[in-house]
Design a protein around this motif. Structure first.
Motif, PDB file in Angstrom:
ATOM      1  N   LEU A 138       0.849  -1.184   0.000  1.00  0.00           N
ATOM      2  CA  LEU A 138       0.000   0.000   0.000  1.00  0.00           C
ATOM      3  C   LEU A 138       0.884   1.233   0.000  1.00  0.00           C
ATOM      4  O   LEU A 138       1.876   1.295   0.729  1.00  0.00           O
ATOM      5  N   LEU A 139       0.534   2.214  -0.808  1.00  0.00           N
ATOM      6  CA  LEU A 139       1.283   3.455  -0.896  1.00  0.00           C
ATOM      7  C   LEU A 139       0.805   4.398   0.189  1.00  0.00           C
ATOM      8  O   LEU A 139      -0.392   4.645   0.332  1.00  0.00           O
ATOM      9  N   THR A 140       1.736   4.924   0.971  1.00  0.00           N
ATOM     10  CA  THR A 140       1.423   5.924   1.985  1.00  0.00           C
ATOM     11  C   THR A 140       2.265   7.164   1.731  1.00  0.00           C
ATOM     12  O   THR A 140       3.265   7.116   1.018  1.00  0.00           O
ATOM     13  N   LEU A 141       1.851   8.262   2.326  1.00  0.00           N
ATOM     14  CA  LEU A 141       2.615   9.501   2.252  1.00  0.00           C
ATOM     15  C   LEU A 141       3.807   9.417   3.198  1.00  0.00           C
ATOM     16  O   LEU A 141       3.833   8.569   4.096  1.00  0.00           O
ATOM     17  N   PRO A 142       4.820  10.283   3.044  1.00  0.00           N
ATOM     18  CA  PRO A 142       5.997  10.224   3.920  1.00  0.00           C
ATOM     19  C   PRO A 142       5.674  10.306   5.405  1.00  0.00           C
ATOM     20  O   PRO A 142       6.362   9.702   6.217  1.00  0.00           O
ATOM     21  N   ASP A 143       4.603  11.016   5.789  1.00  0.00           N
ATOM     22  CA  ASP A 143       4.252  11.119   7.204  1.00  0.00           C
ATOM     23  C   ASP A 143       3.287  10.030   7.661  1.00  0.00           C
ATOM     24  O   ASP A 143       2.784  10.064   8.773  1.00  0.00           O
ATOM     25  N   GLY A 144       3.004   9.047   6.795  1.00  0.00           N
ATOM     26  CA  GLY A 144       2.254   7.883   7.220  1.00  0.00           C
ATOM     27  C   GLY A 144       0.874   7.651   6.660  1.00  0.00           C
ATOM     28  O   GLY A 144       0.532   6.520   6.361  1.00  0.00           O
ATOM     29  N   PRO A 145       0.017   8.678   6.488  1.00  0.00           N
ATOM     30  CA  PRO A 145      -1.347   8.364   6.035  1.00  0.00           C
ATOM     31  C   PRO A 145      -1.408   8.042   4.546  1.00  0.00           C
ATOM     32  O   PRO A 145      -0.465   8.298   3.797  1.00  0.00           O
ATOM     33  N   PHE A 146      -2.546   7.472   4.146  1.00  0.00           N
ATOM     34  CA  PHE A 146      -2.794   7.248   2.720  1.00  0.00           C
ATOM     35  C   PHE A 146      -3.105   8.585   2.065  1.00  0.00           C
ATOM     36  O   PHE A 146      -3.697   9.461   2.695  1.00  0.00           O
ATOM     37  N   PRO A 147      -2.748   8.743   0.796  1.00  0.00           N
ATOM     38  CA  PRO A 147      -3.152   9.972   0.110  1.00  0.00           C
ATOM     39  C   PRO A 147      -4.666  10.006  -0.024  1.00  0.00           C
ATOM     40  O   PRO A 147      -5.292   8.980  -0.250  1.00  0.00           O
ATOM     41  N   GLY A 148      -5.251  11.174   0.151  1.00  0.00           N
ATOM     42  CA  GLY A 148      -6.696  11.326  -0.062  1.00  0.00           C
ATOM     43  C   GLY A 148      -6.946  11.509  -1.550  1.00  0.00           C
ATOM     44  O   GLY A 148      -6.559  10.672  -2.363  1.00  0.00           O
ATOM     45  N   ARG A 149      -7.534  12.624  -1.909  1.00  0.00           N
ATOM     46  CA  ARG A 149      -7.685  12.929  -3.333  1.00  0.00           C
ATOM     47  C   ARG A 149      -6.297  13.088  -3.926  1.00  0.00           C
ATOM     48  O   ARG A 149      -5.409  13.667  -3.305  1.00  0.00           O
TER      49      ARG A 149
END
Length: 176
Positions: A138-149
């Protein structure tokens, strides 16, 4: 100069020769088209024997080659306009609903999917007839959450992802 490339445009990318590659979704025209820089139709997927071509979910242009994953069967399709004897090659693919694809040699990455798989990053290897999965995450952003839009674009060996507020691009590069 201006000209129309049709309606229902899902993807629009330009190759190294200035040809405009357009991936359409479920309206008329359906499929993948290539236009010359002067606005003349150069190639169309009509009659190209691409199974299940309805929507162009993912489109990538690298050099003079385009790669696509069309709905409904989601094969990986290579379109080489400089190879008139066999411009289209198709590999069976089990990854469904990817919004971006990257290719480097025999390696492939798909990003996106349906429902809980919308953040999926799937890797595979090309065989003679199919894409064989090698890894899924799963791809996450550098700070941890999933990208939204987000916006996603495949170019060559790279998948670019830009998450809201759309100020920076993240890059996955298969050539590394």
């Amino acid at each position: 100069m201006s000209f129309s490339v049709g309606d229902a445009i899902e993807h629009l990318l330009v190759d190294e020769a200035g040809h405009i590659r357009v991936g359409h979704f479920d309206e008329n025209p359906v499929g993948i088209r290539c236009w010359s820089p002067a606005g003349h139709i150069y190639w169309t997927s009509d009659g190209a024997s691409i199974p299940g071509l309805f929507d162009c979910y993912a489109l990538n242009v690298s050099g003079s080659t385009a790669w696509a994953c069309p709905d409904t069967d989601f094969p990986l399709v290579e379109i080489r306009l400089k190879r008139p004897d066999r411009p289209v090659r198709v590999w069976a693919n089990r990854v469904r609903g990817a919004k971006a694809v990257a290719v480097h040699g025999e390696r492939v990455a798909f990003y996106g999917g349906y429902g809980e798989e919308r953040h999926r990053l799937a890797h595979g290897e090309l065989t003679e007839t199919s894409v064989e999965p090698t890894d899924v995450g799963l791809l996450t952003l550098p700070d941890g959450p999933f990208p939204g839009r987000r916006r996603v674009v495949g170019r060559g060996s790279r998948i670019y992802v830009q998450a809201e507020p759309f100020t920076a691009w993240g890059v996955l590069d298969l050539s590394n």
